[in-house]
Write an enzyme that holds these catalytic residues in place. Structure first.
Site, PDB file in Angstrom:
ATOM      1  N   CYS A 165       0.877  -1.171   0.000  1.00  0.00           N
ATOM      2  CA  CYS A 165       0.000   0.000   0.000  1.00  0.00           C
ATOM      3  C   CYS A 165       0.917   1.225   0.000  1.00  0.00           C
ATOM      4  O   CYS A 165       1.993   1.170  -0.588  1.00  0.00           O
ATOM      5  CB  CYS A 165      -0.965  -0.025   1.184  1.00  0.00           C
ATOM      6  SG  CYS A 165      -0.158   0.007   2.795  1.00  0.00           S
ATOM      7  N   SER A 166       0.534   2.288   0.663  1.00  0.00           N
ATOM      8  CA  SER A 166       1.396   3.478   0.708  1.00  0.00           C
ATOM      9  C   SER A 166       2.637   3.243   1.550  1.00  0.00           C
ATOM     10  O   SER A 166       3.756   3.494   1.104  1.00  0.00           O
ATOM     11  CB  SER A 166       0.621   4.675   1.259  1.00  0.00           C
ATOM     12  OG  SER A 166      -0.446   5.002   0.415  1.00  0.00           O
TER      13      SER A 166
END
Length: 164
Positions: free
Chosen positions: A97-98
């Site tokens: 993800c981030s």
């Protein structure tokens, strides 16, 4: 003499607060460490041999993603999307993800579903980009743009163009 001690104490306090604001600290705060991390350098060497899953939201993925990553989302994640692809449960899967928080949640779901070789990308797409590795847009063209999820998380992306 007292003024010197106050200045030294203030300086040490500032250093302490900065030191606590590390990626390790963030991941320890939000994650349970139930899924092993894979670091960017290791993934970069082997990413053709893994199934790469992007656990960000569609708007983030559509700005950019790691090449060949499969969008699975977070809020709209459905295990059926994975199982319908008949992925061998022993195949190496890396979820990102981030930063590595949402990807741990999705990785845990995969693990519960019987996937045995699941890893969480340490630092997520931000660390990927911070290490000068390429990301692509929906047309599979290299881009400098990375969706930063929020103002709070944006400070962790040090390279590339921040998109909100």
């Amino acid at each position: 003499m007292n003024k010197t001690y106050i200045i030294i104490f203030a300086f040490i306090s500032c250093l302490s607060s900065v030191a606590q604001e590390t990626l390790d600290a963030i991941l320890q705060k939000y994650n349970q460490a139930t899924i092993p991390y894979i670091h960017v350098e290791e993934l970069h060497k082997t990413h053709e041999d893994v199934i790469l899953l992007d656990a960000r939201e569609k708007v983030e993925y559509d700005v950019s993603h790691i090449q060949n990553a499969i969008y699975v989302g977070y809020e709209q994640f459905q295990m059926q999307h994975i199982t319908s692809q008949n992925i061998d449960k022993s195949k190496k899967i890396v979820v990102y993800c981030s930063l590595g928080v949402r990807s741990e949640d999705i990785s845990e779901k995969l693990k519960k579903a019987g996937y045995k070789n699941v890893y969480n990308l340490y630092g997520g797409i931000f660390e990927w980009k911070n290490n000068d590795l390429p990301v692509v847009n929906p047309n599979n063209k290299k881009t400098e743009e990375v969706h930063v999820y929020s103002k709070e998380w944006s400070k962790w992306l040090r390279k590339g163009k921040k998109i909100y």
